[in-house]
Design an enzyme around this catalytic site. Structure first.
Site, mmCIF file in Angstrom:
data_model
loop_
_atom_site.group_PDB
_atom_site.id
_atom_site.type_symbol
_atom_site.label_atom_id
_atom_site.label_comp_id
_atom_site.label_asym_id
_atom_site.label_seq_id
_atom_site.Cartn_x
_atom_site.Cartn_y
_atom_site.Cartn_z
ATOM 1 C CB SER A 21 76.049 32.005 46.401
ATOM 2 O OG SER A 21 77.507 32.503 47.007
ATOM 3 C CG ASN A 22 76.712 33.669 51.496
ATOM 4 O OD1 ASN A 22 77.852 34.565 51.466
ATOM 5 N ND2 ASN A 22 77.512 32.441 51.656
ATOM 6 N NE ARG A 23 72.813 41.093 50.648
ATOM 7 C CZ ARG A 23 72.369 42.049 51.432
ATOM 8 N NH1 ARG A 23 71.150 41.922 51.756
ATOM 9 N NH2 ARG A 23 72.793 43.168 51.477
ATOM 10 C CB SER A 24 80.351 36.423 52.083
ATOM 11 O OG SER A 24 81.264 36.731 51.856
#
Ligand code: CTP
Length: 213
Positions: A21-24
């Site tokens: 995933s990512n930090r959004s």
């Protein structure tokens, strides 16, 4: 106007318990959805796996997604019913070629410290795919997160590559933060720079721009 907004990260499964995933945080897209409702628009929000800290306007329709494949399905179901799509979701660029069934185990014995290689494949470009099917009166806005150097040149190239009508270009630090210093770039060459703003203030500014597309 009927505005469709995507927000938050995707989670691409590695196995039954792990994901990429990512930090959004989804804050930008949620703020745009709230601002659009406040401005009297009909809003559908496609929202990824984020915590929602305040209650959302009860007039907006909210559908949740996990992976980019789920977001793709939701876009296919809802895009034809909107006048403007604002694609603020941070879609993963890669996912597992094949997610592992069950749980990847650390091998015992002599191989306990062996490396593990994950084979990834690119995800389809969701905004480019929907933009290629849009009717003449429909508008599509993408987001671009870029290194500060060459921010605009890269964002303009991305706008052309994806076939969208406008791009909100942000420097890398925007993700996960409270403020934005965005540049609004239009396919017809238009450009505006509203300066550093909180995400809710920028959202209200952006919703004003959507009517002019
Ligand atoms: N996007 C998408 N599908 C993907 C990747 C991104 O629809 N598989 C969308 C995002 O929602 C965003 C825009 O494309 O609106 C820009 O995303 P970004 O990650 O900055 O661009 P990429 O196309 O991934 O290009 P690069 O990684 O080379 O910067």
């Amino acid at each position: 106007m009927r505005i469709l907004i995507t927000a938050g990260p995707t989670r691409e499964p590695i196995d039954a318990v792990r994901f990429i995933s990512n930090r959004s945080s989804g804050k930008m897209g949620i703020a745009i959805a709230e601002a659009a409702v406040s401005a009297g628009h009909d809003v559908t929000l496609l929202l990824g796996p984020v915590m929602v800290h305040a209650s959302l306007h009860d007039t907006m329709r909210v559908y949740r997604f996990g992976s980019s494949a789920e977001l793709k399905q939701l876009l296919e179901a809802h895009f034809h019913d909107c006048d403007v799509l604002v694609m603020a979701a941070a879609v993963a660029d890669y996912r597992m070629e094949r997610a592992v069934e069950g749980k990847i185990k650390r091998e015992g014995g002599a191989d306990r410290d062996a490396d593990l290689t994950l084979r990834l494949q690119p995800t389809p470009d969701l905004v480019a795919a929907v933009a290629s099917t849009k009717r003449a009166e429909q508008k599509v806005v993408a987001f671009a997160l870029e290194e500060s150097a060459e921010l605009e040149a890269r964002a303009v190239a991305k706008m052309k590559r994806k076939g969208v009508d406008a791009v909100v270009a942000n420097p890398l630090g925007t993700m996960d933060g409270e403020h934005v210093t965005a540049v609004w770039l239009l396919a017809d060459g238009g450009r505006e720079e509203p300066g550093r703003m909180t995400k809710p203030d920028f959202a209200a500014w952006l919703v004003g721009r959507l009517s002019g597309l």
